[in-house]
Design an enzyme around this catalytic site. Sequence first.
Site, PDB file in Angstrom:
ATOM      1  N   ASP A  94       0.869  -1.161   0.000  1.00 16.69           N
ATOM      2  CA  ASP A  94       0.000   0.000   0.000  1.00 16.69           C
ATOM      3  C   ASP A  94       0.917   1.225   0.000  1.00 16.69           C
ATOM      4  O   ASP A  94       2.042   1.157   0.498  1.00 16.69           O
ATOM      5  CB  ASP A  94      -0.873  -0.007   1.258  1.00 16.69           C
ATOM      6  CG  ASP A  94      -1.642   1.285   1.424  1.00 16.69           C
ATOM      7  OD1 ASP A  94      -2.405   1.632   0.514  1.00 16.69           O
ATOM      8  OD2 ASP A  94      -1.455   1.947   2.463  1.00 16.69           O
TER       9      ASP A  94
ATOM     10  N   ASP B 105      -1.416  -0.648   6.263  1.00 13.62           N
ATOM     11  CA  ASP B 105      -1.467  -0.125   7.626  1.00 13.62           C
ATOM     12  C   ASP B 105      -2.803   0.503   7.988  1.00 13.62           C
ATOM     13  O   ASP B 105      -3.010   0.898   9.128  1.00 13.62           O
ATOM     14  CB  ASP B 105      -0.369   0.933   7.825  1.00 13.62           C
ATOM     15  CG  ASP B 105      -0.732   2.258   7.175  1.00 13.62           C
ATOM     16  OD1 ASP B 105      -1.295   2.232   6.055  1.00 13.62           O
ATOM     17  OD2 ASP B 105      -0.474   3.304   7.788  1.00 13.62           O
TER      18      ASP B 105
ATOM     19  N   ASP C 165      -7.168  -1.192   4.297  1.00 11.42           N
ATOM     20  CA  ASP C 165      -6.304  -2.283   3.840  1.00 11.42           C
ATOM     21  C   ASP C 165      -6.761  -3.642   4.378  1.00 11.42           C
ATOM     22  O   ASP C 165      -6.298  -4.673   3.898  1.00 11.42           O
ATOM     23  CB  ASP C 165      -4.859  -2.051   4.289  1.00 11.42           C
ATOM     24  CG  ASP C 165      -4.260  -0.802   3.666  1.00 11.42           C
ATOM     25  OD1 ASP C 165      -4.591  -0.511   2.502  1.00 11.42           O
ATOM     26  OD2 ASP C 165      -3.469  -0.123   4.345  1.00 11.42           O
TER      27      ASP C 165
END
Length: 763
Positions: free
Chosen positions: A457, A656, A660
């Site tokens: 990410d 995080d 996600d």
Amino acid sequence: MSKDPVQPENINTPQREHAQAEPAPGPRSVILSVRGMHCAACAQTVERALRAVPGVTDASVNFAAARARVTFDPRAAGVPDLIRAVESAGYSAGEEPAARGPAEEDPELRAARRRLFVAWALTGPAILFMLADMLRIPGAERLGGPIVVLAACVLAGPGLRTYASALRSIARGSPNMDALIMLGSLAAFVTGPLSVAGMKVLDYSGVGAMIMAVHLTGRYVETKARGRTSQAIRRLLELEPETARVLRDGNEIEVPLAVVQVGDLMVVRPGEKVPTDGVVEDGESAVDESMATGEPIPVTKRKGDEVIGATVNQHGVLRVRAAKVGKDTFLAQVVRMVEEAQATRVPVQALADRVTSYFVPAIVALAALTFAAWLEFGGPIQNVVPHAPWVSAYASPLSLAVFAAVAVLVIACPCALGLATPTALMVGTGKGAQNGILIRSGEAVQLMKDVRVVVFDKTGTLTVGRPQLTDVACAPGHQEREALKWAASAEAGSEHPLAQAVVQAARERGVALSDASGFEAVTGQGVRATVEGRSVLVGTREMMGAAGIDCAALEVAASALEGSARTVSIVAVDGEAVAALGIADTLKDNAREAVAALRAMGIQVAMMTGDNERTARAVAAQAGIERVLAGVRPGEKAAEIKRLQADGGIVAMIGDGINDAPALAQADVGIAIGTGTDIAIESSDITLVRGDLMAVVSAVRLSRATFRKIRQNLWWAFGYNCVAVPLAMLGLLHPVMAEVAMALSSITVVSNSALLERVDISR
């Protein structure tokens, strides 16, 4: 991969208040400590008993760790039901406490040592009597009776527990390793009374005692060696201080850690450990957090900063308000996660388990076949097979048959097979915890070594997660510090993240700010204010155009910054454009290094983000990532992971944020950054305590190193039995030497796993 429906509580540093409401109905997981297991067959028996309990959806028993992890429906079963199931199978169990003090010596180890000493105290004289008989010392022929008595005392005394375990396993229809020892030692012992009674069979009763004594020696050494593989949890527990210094009614008193409550104000002096998780109320100091993160550089802590229990205060005095105690602390959660991982099973263990389930019956059948073959064809076999020197002394076919059959029974070792994977898993997960890599399951360890694609990410994972001033491009005749002074002084009154990035950069560079008046925020464009009597504007080029300010001198610089995925703010003073500020969410310091290391390991790296294609590719280029998934909405991330999985290969996702979580759950291995949100952490298979992306590389190295040990152990365990059993069937192994070799095979596997501690996963 499948995910456990219930995960341990947040392992992150204190970030939220624990809700007091009752948890929603759903499956529950519990760790049971199981005592009395002697081999992998025992673990399988316990597992079957637990799975048979109504409401149990999953059970995994780790023989090496002596633990069982059970997932069950609390509406259909309870912990007492699970304990009763274990006890009905012939073992004892209890719920593993959530938080404990430093571990003491295992009582089973003490009991094993006691049985060992008694066995050899009785076997020693028996061996001397046997030697006297072999050396034809006068009167030695009358020692047969005493040898039988001593052997009987060994088998009925220290060997009784082994016999009881064997009989229970036979009664359940799942004979274990102890059953082989019982049959071998008993078969050898019976020859003693028969010989004393006048039958033409050599007296092996002393050999029976030696088999049991060597077996108990191997059991003791193995138990001790297994203890070394679980040192990680013990070391973690020993990190916790025993006492805390708290302020009560204005007085500083020292109290046991167990009585510290949330809200207590603790005093931590230089060199002392922070007693429990909390928030700094007063003072400033560097704190060594290496026990939590593996990072050796101390971290500066000031008022308002969170601190982790068991970390070490380096310099100044800190006053810390306790935020979490007992089972809620970071350390307790880490211990819990390591225990959960150690109570799970690596998928490759299924092969060893299948072999073990058929192993004991197969060995008993081979021993019976060996006995019959030697009884019927002992003479011809002796003429064909080049025997060891001791075989020629056994002339009678019955003696030869007993000799070979006993050797077959005691040489076989399902223990080595049962220990091959769990001991390596225990050392690997413990080593990971010491390096800030928390692994939730054995399955994640096996999958991580085969990861083909790692997806990062962007925001907060690959980048620091907040805007930072990266560039200051000044118009001719103007200086950087001057431009920063005007911009930061004007922006100081704004709470916008871009404004705060400018103010923070000015302070870090030692630029003195001036007071501003007439502050005005222009929504979506910027701010205007009067600083030192001069009109200052900071904002977009559209804002400057509306104010009639010519930005031509900064056009090239501003366009270049935008092309590098920077957000551009123009600084104008008294109608003149003086600088263009480039602001961006920058890459983490070691992001490029981590990406390069993963690619060097043959792993593809991709970046997933909701940002537009241009910004995403600019950031990816800085990190050295070629594959970019841009414009992905939060709800689409899991679908993107699924598409990558469909392309082939195992996918790991690193994130995080809350958005996600679905992608982390969909990925074969979900990796959460420990500085992120609780939901992301609880959806992951691996948590990196610190935001250091090189820990991802270390996790891959740890997985590969752990699996190398598992592979070595399995090769040894399978290879040992494939070579040793045929030798025993041919009469080439003395029963006592066979028992020694059997014990050494288990010790070798455990010791090889312990060597994993020495592997450097940082490079």
